[in-house]
Each structure stands twice: as C-alpha cells, then as structure tokens.
Design an enzyme around this catalytic site. Structure first.
Site, PDB file in Angstrom:
ATOM      1  N   CYS A  70       5.910  -3.268  -2.120  1.00  0.00           N
ATOM      2  CA  CYS A  70       6.093  -3.907  -3.422  1.00  0.00           C
ATOM      3  C   CYS A  70       5.180  -5.126  -3.485  1.00  0.00           C
ATOM      4  O   CYS A  70       5.361  -6.083  -2.725  1.00  0.00           O
ATOM      5  CB  CYS A  70       7.553  -4.340  -3.579  1.00  0.00           C
ATOM      6  SG  CYS A  70       7.873  -5.170  -5.150  1.00  0.00           S
ATOM      7  N   CYS A 176       0.481  -2.512  -8.187  1.00  0.00           N
ATOM      8  CA  CYS A 176       1.934  -2.297  -8.204  1.00  0.00           C
ATOM      9  C   CYS A 176       2.137  -0.865  -7.740  1.00  0.00           C
ATOM     10  O   CYS A 176       1.459   0.055  -8.229  1.00  0.00           O
ATOM     11  CB  CYS A 176       2.487  -2.482  -9.613  1.00  0.00           C
ATOM     12  SG  CYS A 176       4.199  -1.900  -9.825  1.00  0.00           S
TER      13      CYS A 176
HETATM   14  N1  DGL Z   1       6.651  -1.577  -7.339  1.00  0.00           N
HETATM   15  C1  DGL Z   1       6.690  -2.991  -7.435  1.00  0.00           C
HETATM   16  C2  DGL Z   1       5.332  -3.615  -7.117  1.00  0.00           C
HETATM   17  O1  DGL Z   1       4.566  -3.067  -6.356  1.00  0.00           O
HETATM   18  C3  DGL Z   1       7.329  -3.647  -8.644  1.00  0.00           C
HETATM   19  C4  DGL Z   1       7.999  -2.828  -9.686  1.00  0.00           C
HETATM   20  C5  DGL Z   1       9.053  -3.599 -10.452  1.00  0.00           C
HETATM   21  O2  DGL Z   1      10.105  -3.848  -9.882  1.00  0.00           O
HETATM   22  O3  DGL Z   1       8.805  -3.952 -11.602  1.00  0.00           O
HETATM   23  O4  DGL Z   1       5.017  -4.678  -7.588  1.00  0.00           O
END
Ligand code: DGL
Length: 214
Positions: A70, A176
C-alpha cells in the site's frame, strides 16, 4: 517461510498473487482492512491506528517479513511502523526515480491517492529525483474505491490518462496497488505514447534479498 502482505483492500491481492507466483515454495498470508477501506483520503494518524493491529496479527501468525502493499501506508508511516513491528517491513512507493530517469519528454504522470501525494516522502521523491521534470498528478481520489467495488469508469480513466499523454507525458507511474488491476486498461489508452510502470517486480527482488538475510 511465511510472508505477510497487507493492504487496505484488493490492491494488495495483486501483489500477493505476484509474490506467490515468484516464490511458490513460501506461504503468503494476505490481509486487508475491509472495515476501514478506502485509505485514499484518510489522515496518516487515522490509518496508523488501523494498520498496527493488523500487522501485529500477521506477526502473530508467524510472518517473518511483511510487504506493505500500500503506497498510502508506506509513504506516510513506514518509519513509525518499522520502529513498532519486530519483523522487516518492505515498502511500496511511487516509482518517481525510474520514471524520471527514463522519461525523454521530461513529463511524467503519477497516479496515486491524495494521502500519498500529500506525504512528505512523496515530496522528497520529487525533490530528489524529479527536479526539472514536470510531474502530472491527475485526480485519482476515487479510483481505488471504483476498483474495489468493481465499478470501473473506463471513460473517466480514458479521459484522464489521454489528457496526460496529450500533455506530453511518456512515463505513467501506478502509485497505488489498486491501479495494478487496471494496468491493461491504462496501457490500452496510452497506445504506445507512454510506458506504464508499477513496482511489483522490484518489490519481489527486494523481498528475496531480505528473506535471504533472515
Ligand atoms: N492500495 C492502496 C495504495 O497502494 C490504497 C487504496 C485505498 O485504500 O484507497 O495506496
């Protein structure tokens, strides 16, 4: 060895799948935070409170290394989390450096959540590696939500990416992990005008190095 993989939602699943494919002899335990998804616009303080119990749980399940799949968590909290957790944590952050090194047009795009874009770490990446380069940051604030809920607005993605290409961008950074699921849609929109990059492979290489040192 047990490898923990964490994300707020299904973004991390794409990373967990890639790790399982690359390291089939190891066990990957993936956990996500469905109760508090999305992290996209939450504050680092709020997110910290959600993440620590889940990572502690992964350690309790025997994970000897954890991939923070994340960008939102990594760019805002990795230093604090490394101080708190007793196992090595591998971070994922927008690939500003490789994009800045490879761009010919000197225009790059970073697609990331608002909380990632607001982080001091992201600002540092830009200041350190992308001075003299134009960094476009399209509004992706609801992208993770639309991917998590499988309500992908192809037209919106098309318009934002196409606009960035028309502005001269030749590198597109998926900052993301949710966006890994729409990499093919973005690549299709780009039609060879730009290269789309995301950090799954470098993270797997880093993971192998850390595991070898344990
Ligand atoms: N998948 C997460 C990232 O890489 C964030 C997604 C979210 O919770 O909005 O930032």
């Amino acid at each position: 060895m047990k490898i923990g993989v964490f994300d707020s939602g299904v973004g991390g699943k794409s990373v967990a799948n890639a790790i399982s494919r690359a390291l089939p002899q190891h066990q990957v335990i993936f956990m996500m935070d469905s109760a508090h998804f999305p992290y996209a616009t939450k504050t680092p303080q709020e997110i910290h409170g959600y993440v620590v119990p889940i990572l502690t749980d992964l350690v309790g399940q025997g994970c000897e290394v954890i991939v923070i799949a994340c960008n939102t968590v990594s760019t805002n909290l990795i230093d604090e989390l490394r101080e708190t957790l007793p196992v090595p944590l591998i971070a994922m952050e927008p690939m500003v450096k490789p994009a800045a090194e490879q761009t010919k047009s000197k225009v790059i795009v970073v697609c990331a959540t608002p909380t990632t874009l607001a982080s001091p770490r992201y600002q540092w990446l830009k200041d350190t590696y992308a001075s003299g380069i134009k960094v476009l940051e399209p509004d992706c604030s609801n992208w993770s939500y639309m991917i998590e809920t499988n309500q992908i607005d192809r037209q919106k993605i098309h318009d934002q990416i196409d606009q960035a290409c028309q502005a001269g961008a030749d590198m597109i950074v998926l900052g993301c992990t949710h966006y890994h699921w729409i990499e093919d849609i973005i690549t299709e929109v780009v039609q060879g005008r730009a290269q789309v990059i995301q950090p799954e492979q470098p993270v797997i290489e880093q993971l192998k190095k850390v595991m070898a040192s344990l």
